[in-house]
Design a protein around this motif. Structure first.
Motif, PDB file in Angstrom:
ATOM      1  N   MET A  58     -32.924  29.146 -14.464  1.00  0.00           N
ATOM      2  CA  MET A  58     -32.654  30.489 -14.135  1.00  0.00           C
ATOM      3  C   MET A  58     -34.216  30.754 -12.325  1.00  0.00           C
ATOM      4  SD  MET A  58     -31.008  31.985 -15.625  1.00  0.00           S
ATOM      5  CE  MET A  58     -31.532  34.093 -15.305  1.00  0.00           C
ATOM      6  N   ALA A  59     -34.919  29.120 -12.727  1.00  0.00           N
ATOM      7  CA  ALA A  59     -35.836  29.900 -11.616  1.00  0.00           C
ATOM      8  C   ALA A  59     -35.810  29.067 -10.840  1.00  0.00           C
ATOM      9  CB  ALA A  59     -37.371  29.947 -11.986  1.00  0.00           C
ATOM     10  N   GLU A  60     -34.379  28.138 -10.431  1.00  0.00           N
ATOM     11  CA  GLU A  60     -34.529  27.077  -9.566  1.00  0.00           C
ATOM     12  C   GLU A  60     -33.555  26.959  -8.504  1.00  0.00           C
ATOM     13  OE1 GLU A  60     -32.266  22.853 -10.535  1.00  0.00           O
ATOM     14  OE2 GLU A  60     -34.522  22.653 -10.960  1.00  0.00           O
ATOM     15  N   GLY A  61     -34.048  28.448  -7.511  1.00  0.00           N
ATOM     16  CA  GLY A  61     -32.982  28.747  -6.517  1.00  0.00           C
ATOM     17  C   GLY A  61     -31.603  29.123  -7.195  1.00  0.00           C
ATOM     18  N   ARG A  62     -30.378  28.442  -6.176  1.00  0.00           N
ATOM     19  CA  ARG A  62     -29.087  29.272  -6.912  1.00  0.00           C
ATOM     20  C   ARG A  62     -28.144  27.996  -8.344  1.00  0.00           C
ATOM     21  NH1 ARG A  62     -25.881  32.253  -4.637  1.00  0.00           N
ATOM     22  NH2 ARG A  62     -24.361  31.406  -5.096  1.00  0.00           N
ATOM     23  N   ALA A  63     -29.285  27.436  -8.849  1.00  0.00           N
ATOM     24  CA  ALA A  63     -29.109  26.317  -9.723  1.00  0.00           C
ATOM     25  C   ALA A  63     -28.028  27.339 -10.764  1.00  0.00           C
ATOM     26  CB  ALA A  63     -29.810  26.016 -10.407  1.00  0.00           C
ATOM     27  N   PHE A  64     -29.120  28.592 -11.825  1.00  0.00           N
ATOM     28  CA  PHE A  64     -27.829  29.077 -12.298  1.00  0.00           C
ATOM     29  C   PHE A  64     -26.696  29.627 -12.456  1.00  0.00           C
ATOM     30  CE2 PHE A  64     -26.615  33.163 -14.170  1.00  0.00           C
ATOM     31  CZ  PHE A  64     -26.945  33.011 -15.428  1.00  0.00           C
ATOM     32  N   GLU A  65     -26.519  30.419 -10.492  1.00  0.00           N
ATOM     33  CA  GLU A  65     -25.566  30.991 -10.086  1.00  0.00           C
ATOM     34  C   GLU A  65     -24.287  29.776 -10.073  1.00  0.00           C
ATOM     35  OE1 GLU A  65     -28.046  33.561  -9.326  1.00  0.00           O
ATOM     36  OE2 GLU A  65     -28.564  31.656  -8.817  1.00  0.00           O
ATOM     37  N   ASP A  66     -25.162  27.958  -9.235  1.00  0.00           N
ATOM     38  CA  ASP A  66     -23.948  27.192  -9.529  1.00  0.00           C
ATOM     39  C   ASP A  66     -23.687  26.877 -10.873  1.00  0.00           C
ATOM     40  OD1 ASP A  66     -23.898  27.714  -6.312  1.00  0.00           O
ATOM     41  OD2 ASP A  66     -25.300  25.580  -6.426  1.00  0.00           O
ATOM     42  N   LEU A  67     -23.786  27.030 -11.852  1.00  0.00           N
ATOM     43  CA  LEU A  67     -23.968  26.258 -13.037  1.00  0.00           C
ATOM     44  C   LEU A  67     -22.166  27.300 -13.618  1.00  0.00           C
ATOM     45  CD1 LEU A  67     -23.892  25.354 -15.666  1.00  0.00           C
ATOM     46  CD2 LEU A  67     -26.003  26.539 -16.676  1.00  0.00           C
ATOM     47  N   VAL A  68     -22.644  28.761 -13.114  1.00  0.00           N
ATOM     48  CA  VAL A  68     -21.824  29.585 -14.171  1.00  0.00           C
ATOM     49  C   VAL A  68     -20.651  30.018 -13.144  1.00  0.00           C
ATOM     50  CG1 VAL A  68     -23.416  30.713 -15.357  1.00  0.00           C
ATOM     51  CG2 VAL A  68     -22.745  31.703 -13.581  1.00  0.00           C
ATOM     52  N   GLY A  69     -20.472  29.239 -11.890  1.00  0.00           N
ATOM     53  CA  GLY A  69     -19.603  29.916 -10.930  1.00  0.00           C
ATOM     54  C   GLY A  69     -19.097  29.104 -10.220  1.00  0.00           C
ATOM     55  N   ARG A  70     -19.376  27.423 -10.594  1.00  0.00           N
ATOM     56  CA  ARG A  70     -17.718  26.645 -10.309  1.00  0.00           C
ATOM     57  C   ARG A  70     -17.374  25.355 -11.509  1.00  0.00           C
ATOM     58  NH1 ARG A  70     -19.182  25.277  -4.314  1.00  0.00           N
ATOM     59  NH2 ARG A  70     -21.463  26.924  -3.728  1.00  0.00           N
ATOM     60  N   TYR A  71     -16.139  25.586 -11.518  1.00  0.00           N
ATOM     61  CA  TYR A  71     -15.840  24.600 -11.823  1.00  0.00           C
ATOM     62  C   TYR A  71     -16.539  22.508 -12.509  1.00  0.00           C
ATOM     63  CZ  TYR A  71     -11.441  27.633 -12.696  1.00  0.00           C
ATOM     64  OH  TYR A  71     -10.552  28.793 -12.808  1.00  0.00           O
ATOM     65  N   ASP A  72     -16.672  22.489 -13.083  1.00  0.00           N
ATOM     66  CA  ASP A  72     -16.999  21.015 -13.086  1.00  0.00           C
ATOM     67  C   ASP A  72     -15.278  20.292 -12.967  1.00  0.00           C
ATOM     68  OD1 ASP A  72     -19.597  21.004 -13.429  1.00  0.00           O
ATOM     69  OD2 ASP A  72     -19.523  21.450 -15.363  1.00  0.00           O
ATOM     70  N   GLY A  73     -15.678  19.074 -12.737  1.00  0.00           N
ATOM     71  CA  GLY A  73     -14.731  18.269 -12.502  1.00  0.00           C
ATOM     72  C   GLY A  73     -14.417  17.482 -14.641  1.00  0.00           C
ATOM     73  N   PRO A  74     -12.568  17.745 -14.015  1.00  0.00           N
ATOM     74  CA  PRO A  74     -12.037  17.200 -16.078  1.00  0.00           C
ATOM     75  C   PRO A  74     -13.018  16.239 -16.377  1.00  0.00           C
ATOM     76  CG  PRO A  74     -10.982  16.855 -14.297  1.00  0.00           C
ATOM     77  CD  PRO A  74     -12.557  17.125 -12.891  1.00  0.00           C
ATOM     78  N   GLN A  75     -14.036  15.625 -16.495  1.00  0.00           N
ATOM     79  CA  GLN A  75     -14.381  14.423 -16.946  1.00  0.00           C
ATOM     80  C   GLN A  75     -15.739  14.474 -17.614  1.00  0.00           C
ATOM     81  OE1 GLN A  75     -14.805  10.677 -14.864  1.00  0.00           O
ATOM     82  NE2 GLN A  75     -16.108  10.131 -16.406  1.00  0.00           N
ATOM     83  N   GLY A  76     -16.392  16.399 -16.584  1.00  0.00           N
ATOM     84  CA  GLY A  76     -17.634  16.198 -16.839  1.00  0.00           C
ATOM     85  C   GLY A  76     -18.655  16.590 -15.958  1.00  0.00           C
ATOM     86  N   ARG A  77     -19.374  16.969 -16.449  1.00  0.00           N
ATOM     87  CA  ARG A  77     -20.422  17.257 -15.156  1.00  0.00           C
ATOM     88  C   ARG A  77     -21.279  16.042 -14.567  1.00  0.00           C
ATOM     89  NH1 ARG A  77     -23.217  21.837 -13.836  1.00  0.00           N
ATOM     90  NH2 ARG A  77     -25.119  21.984 -12.894  1.00  0.00           N
TER      91      ARG A  77
END
Length: 427
Positions: A58-77
């Motif tokens: 949560m404290a790392e820039g946009r890490a949280f927003e990118d985590l919940v706001g983008r798909y990972d690839g179908p194999q995984g993160r």
């Protein structure tokens, strides 16, 4: 009107009954003792660890927003699957890289994909055959029994069992029967075991696993190992002789559920690259991608060894102590009965055998629920085509599975009530 698949997947099943009971109330005014489900305990040290990791994200820039706001690839993160591959290759010498790791939405989903990838109607050069998954140590996990898209996809070998002390016993693979079955059933597409075994807490030894691996290679079929409770995380194994095991013929299924993240549905499969590629394709069609929050929370903890260290220092001792207490309560309250408990080697369950029970365990389940105690009757864990049929096993309708991960007072009182109902229904 549903399709055949729809009718099959929505019909009555053991896993449906189990999950339904997690949220269904007992009779009004009766205290509930929820010893039936598969929920792990909430361990303070593990909760604090993940909270700290989430606060860092949560404290790392946009890490949280990118985590919940983008798909990972179908194999995984990518960072997660690289962390998993690097950990196992460096710590255990396994010849794997990120191409050998896939992430699915929980190990339950992973097994559904794997079973239906290998088994069912298979057409080669215009010739169709019906292939099966063989479980060589039944009783086995209730959640497998209804995962086949087609009917009759599963076969099983009833386990051997031996006494191992006062009111204790242990199951073993019947390798002689397994060898004979495979020799005359070329339709078997894969073997599957869980380690530790749900429901019994049985832990296959390293030598048993290697022998199963040898048998699977002999017949050119994969060995699926469900490691949801195993090593190196969550480390709910109480015997020091067990070690993680993998080779190119192994399909290893793991999870983050039993190390504190059941709600985030993070299943991990380590396998040959062509199997990982197939799973990734299936995942993209069914789910687009897997949830990323569990992967993000665990990545750094796997990279620096913290997750495995916490599993060893906090998770194993927590459950080992609770396992020991629950067995002590069973021996106290069941004294005088013809009962036995499967040797407590791992998992979050005890498997209780009542040889002189005069009603089937499904009926005992209903009687217990009237007293507020929810367990899982043993019949559901005996499944699959076999000769003789699984119903012929002497433990078939004499056992229940008890989840001992709940509050200690709840577990003790629940066991006491089980003993009272049992003693009222002895032959």
């Amino acid at each position: 009107m549903f399709s055949d698949f729809g009718a099959k997947i929505t019909g009555d099943s053991g896993i449906l009954r189990l999950m339904d009971d997690l949220g269904r109330p007992v009779p009004p005014g009766v205290p509930q003792y929820a010893l039936g489900g598969g929920n792990p305990a909430q361990i303070a040290e593990i909760e604090t660890l993940y909270r700290s990791e989430m606060e860092r994200i949560m404290a790392e820039g946009r890490a949280f927003e990118d985590l919940v706001g983008r798909y990972d690839g179908p194999q995984g993160r990518l960072s997660f699957i690289e962390a998993v591959a690097t950990y196992f290759s460096e710590c255990y010498g396994w010849p794997i890289d990120a191409g050998n790791v896939a992430v699915l939405n929980g190990s339950q989903s992973a097994c559904f994909f794997l079973f239906n990838l290998f088994a069912g109607t298979t057409t080669v050069r215009g010739v169709s055959t019906k292939r099966t998954i063989l479980f060589p140590l039944v009783p086995e996990y209730i959640g497998y029994a209804d995962q086949g898209i087609e009917p009759d996809m599963f076969a099983s070998i009833p386990s051997r069992f031996e006494s191992c002390g006062d009111h204790a016993f242990k199951y073993f693979v019947d390798f002689e029967r397994l060898d004979h079955y495979l020799a005359v059933h070329p339709e078997v597409a894969a073997l599957c075991v869980s380690r530790p075994t749900n429901p019994t807490g049985n832990v296959l030894t390293d030598s048993e696993l290697r022998r199963l691996g040898s048998v699977s290679r002999q017949y050119n079929i994969p060995l699926i190992i469900d490691n949801a409770y195993g090593l190196p995380w969550p480390h709910i194994i109480f015997s020091d002789g067990a070690t993680p095991y993998w080779d190119e013929n192994i399909v290893l299924s793991m999870s983050l559920s039993k190390i504190g993240l059941p709600g985030l549905r993070t299943g991990i499969v380590i396998a040959k690259k062509e199997i990982v590629s197939a799973l990734s394709t299936m995942n993209s069609i069914v789910s687009l991608a897997s949830g990323g929050v569990g992967q993000a929370l665990a990545t750094r903890l796997i990279q620096d060894g913290t997750l495995v260290d916490y599993a060893r220092r906090f998770v194993r001792p927590f459950y080992e102590r609770k396992n020991r207490l629950a067995q002590e309560w069973i021996h106290r309250y069941f004294s005088g009965g013809d009962y036995a408990v499967h040797k407590g080697e791992g998992s979050i369950f005890l498997w209780l055998l009542m040889r002189d029970l005069d009603v089937p365990s499904k009926e005992l389940y209903a009687l217990l629920k009237e007293r507020g105690v929810v367990v899982v009757p043993g019949e559901y864990f005996f499944f699959g085509l076999s000769d003789p049929p699984p119903e012929s096993h002497p433990h078939y309708n004499k056992c229940i599975r008890i989840n001992y991960a709940r509050d200690e007072a709840e577990v003790e009182q629940g066991i006491k009530i089980i003993s009272e109902v049992y003693k009222a229904h002895r032959r």
